[in-house]
Scaffold this active site. Structure first.
Site, short mmCIF file in Angstrom:
data_model
loop_
_atom_site.label_atom_id
_atom_site.label_comp_id
_atom_site.label_asym_id
_atom_site.label_seq_id
_atom_site.Cartn_x
_atom_site.Cartn_y
_atom_site.Cartn_z
N ASN A 210 0.97 -1.16 0.13
CA ASN A 210 -0.05 -0.19 -0.27
C ASN A 210 0.80 1.22 0.12
OD1 ASN A 210 0.59 0.92 3.01
ND2 ASN A 210 -0.41 -1.01 3.15
N ASP A 279 -4.39 -6.00 5.34
CA ASP A 279 -5.51 -7.00 5.91
C ASP A 279 -5.47 -8.18 5.50
OD1 ASP A 279 -6.40 -4.77 7.52
OD2 ASP A 279 -7.62 -4.05 6.02
N LYS A 289 7.64 -17.28 -10.88
CA LYS A 289 6.85 -16.13 -11.46
C LYS A 289 5.51 -16.54 -12.14
CE LYS A 289 7.41 -12.13 -14.49
NZ LYS A 289 7.92 -11.52 -15.51
N PRO A 305 -2.83 -11.66 10.58
CA PRO A 305 -2.95 -11.37 11.95
C PRO A 305 -3.16 -9.77 12.23
CG PRO A 305 -0.82 -12.04 11.31
CD PRO A 305 -1.71 -12.25 10.29
N ASP A 306 -3.92 -9.73 13.07
CA ASP A 306 -4.14 -8.03 13.78
C ASP A 306 -3.20 -7.88 14.88
OD1 ASP A 306 -4.76 -5.66 14.92
OD2 ASP A 306 -6.73 -5.65 13.94
N ILE A 307 -1.92 -7.44 14.60
CA ILE A 307 -0.76 -7.35 15.42
C ILE A 307 -1.03 -6.36 16.72
CG2 ILE A 307 1.41 -6.73 15.63
CD1 ILE A 307 1.78 -6.88 12.66
N PHE A 323 -3.45 3.64 15.34
CA PHE A 323 -3.77 4.48 14.39
C PHE A 323 -4.85 4.25 13.61
CE2 PHE A 323 -0.46 7.91 13.60
CZ PHE A 323 0.23 7.70 14.58
N LYS A 337 -12.94 1.85 16.63
CA LYS A 337 -11.76 0.93 16.53
C LYS A 337 -11.02 1.03 18.08
CE LYS A 337 -9.92 1.26 12.58
NZ LYS A 337 -9.18 1.88 11.57
N LYS A 341 -10.80 -2.41 19.78
CA LYS A 341 -9.40 -3.19 20.25
C LYS A 341 -8.94 -2.84 21.48
CE LYS A 341 -7.66 -3.08 15.44
NZ LYS A 341 -6.54 -3.13 14.58
O1 C5P Z 1 -7.81 -2.50 12.15
P1 C5P Z 1 -7.43 -1.28 11.56
O2 C5P Z 1 -6.39 -1.62 10.31
O3 C5P Z 1 -8.51 -0.24 10.86
O4 C5P Z 1 -6.61 -0.59 12.51
C1 C5P Z 1 -5.48 0.18 12.46
C2 C5P Z 1 -4.71 -0.02 13.69
O5 C5P Z 1 -4.34 -1.23 13.92
C3 C5P Z 1 -3.17 0.82 13.20
O6 C5P Z 1 -2.52 1.21 14.42
C4 C5P Z 1 -2.33 -0.64 12.74
O7 C5P Z 1 -1.04 -0.28 12.76
C5 C5P Z 1 -2.94 -1.75 13.30
N1 C5P Z 1 -3.07 -2.93 12.80
C6 C5P Z 1 -2.33 -3.99 13.19
N2 C5P Z 1 -2.49 -5.21 12.35
C7 C5P Z 1 -3.08 -5.44 11.44
C8 C5P Z 1 -3.97 -4.27 11.05
C9 C5P Z 1 -3.93 -3.02 11.73
O8 C5P Z 1 -1.38 -3.84 13.95
N3 C5P Z 1 -3.23 -6.39 10.89
#
Ligand code: C5P
Length: 399
Positions: A210, A279, A289, A305-307, A323, A337, A341
């Site tokens: 991105n 995401d 390739k 994974p959502d870190i 953020f 959000k 979270k």
């Molecule tokens: O869930 P969303 O992407 O909208 O939330 C954004 C926040 O979550 C940011 O702080 C981003 O760095 C963190 N994030 C993350 N791992 C992901 C998606 C978002 O740590 N997979």
């Protein structure tokens, strides 16, 4: 407004080949808004003339203790009283020895002895001179006396030898000076951040990523470091230089970023997730390739994974900052959000304001509601976010 606007810096230049880099340093300090007054030793004038420094600083340069241009003929007192900080770059072995012993036999050493402001020195000399026990003793004495030592670096030297003794680059010295003046809101804290985009491989040469430049995350890492924290930055692919004093760990994909974060989060009191983590990722990266034979190509994407959510849910979670970059309805989405979270602080911005540039417009969301900050450079906003964060850290956490 530059980051050194209003600061009066007395730059001492002593005799060493690195004196030529002090000219660039003056330019950087002036560009950052500082007023710079240069004082040189006689030896330094053999390397660079006072004219160069006068032209760059816009101020007459002083070399001689008996300079009749100073009304009361006390240049050492006048010059040191007019400074918010004295930076000596380059600082020769001889000058370090003199400062350590409190000797005052020329203008620069005398005004250093007469100072009532902080002193920072950037040693620059041949590696044997630096390693000499006498110089090491002097450096240790200076540190004990409260003098800030910037460097030296290791690397190739003008004499042809390689080792410790290179002066820090002008940019690093400017950064150190900016940091020196920042309030130490995060002294003694460990901060872990993520920044930049992630890269999810489709095949060996293509991937999903991105437009995140990483600038906001890097600006925050820098602001945390300048606020006195020990900072580790887990960064996706960017072209940005690592901020001074920050430890950077490179991560490509979201899963690499997650691993790097989880390996270090146990030591952190603060976790700031600025990375624009993809995401979704291709379920499987093709080993070779992909050829353009098929008319349509379908990629099966699976969730990453959502870190941040994972870190915030840890039993001993650090103070977590998220953020929210949105394209609309910033207030509603960012607060949602934060709740989802369970974050004490979310920094919200609109894509149109944030991506790519040096400037940004953000709103902070915490347990007390929304706090819009005036549009500013990412560096200035980062310092304001750190100040807000430090205030929350000092109080009981409220979601
Ligand atoms: O869930 P969303 O992407 O909208 O939330 C954004 C926040 O979550 C940011 O702080 C981003 O760095 C963190 N994030 C993350 N791992 C992901 C998606 C978002 O740590 N997979």
């Amino acid at each position: 407004m530059g980051e050194l606007t209003g600061q009066r810096i007395l730059l001492g230049v002593s005799g060493g080949i690195a004196a030529y880099k002090a000219a660039e340093l003056v330019r950087l300090l002036i560009k950052a808004g500082a007023q710079v007054q240069v004082a040189m030793t006689a030896a330094a004038t053999h390397f660079v003339t006072p004219v160069t420094f006068q032209a760059l600083s816009g101020q007459p340069v002083f070399v001689d203790q008996w300079d009749a241009r100073v009304g009361n003929n006390m240049a050492h007192i006048d010059l040191s009283r007019q400074a918010d900080a004295i930076l000596v770059a380059p600082a020769s072995a001889d000058l370090l020895a003199k400062i350590a012993q409190g000797r005052a036999d020329d203008l620069l050493s005398t005004l250093i002895l007469a100072r009532n402001c902080p002193l920072l020195v950037a040693p620059a000399m041949n590696r044997q001179m630096w390693e000499n026990p006498a110089t090491q003793r002097n450096a240790a004495q200076l540190a004990e006396d409260g003098v800030v030592l910037l460097g030296p670096d290791a690397g190739p030297q003008a004499c042809g030898e390689v080792g410790d003794g290179r002066m820090w680059e002008p940019e690093a010295l400017k950064e150190a000076l900016v940091g020196f003046f920042q309030p130490k809101h995060l002294a003694g804290r460990r901060v872990l951040l993520t920044a930049g985009p992630t890269y999810e491989a489709i095949d060996p040469v293509r991937g999903i990523t991105n437009l995140s430049s990483g600038r906001m995350g890097y600006a925050l890492a820098r602001a945390c470091q300048q606020a006195g924290a020990q900072v580790t930055l887990v960064s996706g692919p960017t072209n940005l230089p690592c901020p001074l004093g920050v430890e950077r760990i490179a991560a490509g994909s979201a899963r690499e970023m997650r691993e790097a974060v989880l390996a270090r989060v146990g030591e952190a009191q603060v976790f700031i997730a600025v990375a624009a983590v993809a995401d979704y990722r291709p379920e499987q990266a093709a080993p070779q390739k992909i050829k353009k034979t098929a008319e349509n190509l379908t990629l099966n994407l699976v969730k990453n994974p959502d870190i941040l959510a994972e870190v915030a849910a840890l039993p001993n979670a650090p103070f977590c900052v998220g953020f929210a970059a949105e394209s609309e309805n910033l207030e509603a989405y960012a607060e949602a959000k934060r709740q989802k979270k369970r974050l004490p602080l979310v920094v919200g911005n609109l894509f149109s304001d944030a991506f790519g540039g040096e400037e940004n417009k953000v709103v902070l969301f915490d347990g007390d509601g929304a706090h819009p900050l005036a549009p500013a450079s990412k560096a200035r906003l980062a310092a304001q976010i750190v100040a807000h964060l430090a205030g929350l850290l000092a109080a009981p956490v409220r979601i």
